[in-house]
Design an enzyme around this catalytic site. Structure first.
Site, PDB file in Angstrom:
ATOM      1  N   CYS A  96      -7.529   3.606  13.912  1.00  0.00           N
ATOM      2  CA  CYS A  96      -6.380   2.787  13.547  1.00  0.00           C
ATOM      3  C   CYS A  96      -5.548   3.508  12.482  1.00  0.00           C
ATOM      4  CB  CYS A  96      -6.869   1.406  13.099  1.00  0.00           C
ATOM      5  SG  CYS A  96      -5.622   0.116  13.076  1.00  0.00           S
ATOM      6  N   THR A  97      -5.078   2.802  11.482  1.00  0.00           N
ATOM      7  CA  THR A  97      -4.213   3.424  10.483  1.00  0.00           C
ATOM      8  C   THR A  97      -4.966   4.333   9.523  1.00  0.00           C
ATOM      9  OG1 THR A  97      -4.394   1.451   9.079  1.00  0.00           O
ATOM     10  CG2 THR A  97      -2.521   1.556  10.585  1.00  0.00           C
TER      11      THR A  97
END
Length: 216
Positions: A96-97
């Site tokens: 993800c981020t």
């Protein structure tokens, strides 16, 4: 595996569940200070090591994403820890981020990478990475996963690289990872405009914060 305030627990727990059996007793949950670390939904995860006590030589360095990403993209102490460990790690990875945090540390410059769809194309290029719309992207020793649930896929990809396909297939079966989602809304293309607008509204502060941190 890195912990920080505001991480998304599932980013970390999925890969951790699949990788823990590879090296019993040598999987380190690392944060600035040892002890409980609150995730972005309030669930606390326990850091067993600090930046100072984490081993220098790692097979895998892993960074999760979450609402706390923009703050960590500006956390010079955390970025220095990642830069130092990445130089000696066999695999530098994220879900993800978490890839934005790797990027803020200068660790994705010139690499193909992915992230959550809300920031993949908007922010990764600001950090010198080439965004790729794939579930898991492997470029040399960098392995990045897309949003949240892709952590399971990344865990299996790493398990196969570290121990072989048979081990990874066995881990997948033990986890009964055979997803059949009730809705096909896991990507913007499948979700439709109304759902995308609703998700955009939820994710807007994260996107804005990440973009500002990347431009720092």
């Amino acid at each position: 595996m890195l912990l920080y305030p505001g991480l998304t627990a599932l980013d970390l727990v999925g890969p951790q569940a699949l990788l823990a059996g590879l090296a019993p007793g040598s999987l380190h949950l690392v944060a600035e200070t040892a002890g409980p670390v609150a995730s972005d939904t309030g669930l606390a995860l326990m850091a067993t090591d600090t930046f100072e006590t984490c081993p220098q030589d790692l097979d895998v360095l892993f960074v999760p994403g979450g609402d706390g990403t923009p703050a960590q993209m500006r956390n010079d102490r955390l970025l220095a820890f990642l830069t130092g460990r990445a130089a000696r790690a066999a695999w530098v990875t994220s879900v993800c981020t978490g890839s934005l945090i790797l990027g803020a540390a200068g660790l994705l410059r010139g690499y193909r990478a992915t992230s959550h769809w809300c920031v993949r194309d908007a922010v990764l290029p600001l950090l010198g990475a080439e965004p790729v719309a794939e579930r898991v992207v492997v470029d040399r020793n960098r392995v990045t996963g897309a949003g949240i649930s892709a952590g399971l896929d990344l865990g299996l990809v790493l398990a196969a690289r570290l121990r072989g396909d048979t081990y990874a297939r066995t881990a997948q079966l033990v986890a009964e990872y055979a997803p059949e989602p009730p809705f096909h809304a896991g990507t913007p293309a499948g979700a439709g405009p109304a759902v995308v607008r609703a998700a955009d509204a939820i994710l807007a502060p994260l996107v804005a914060g990440a973009r500002a941190a990347a431009r720092r």
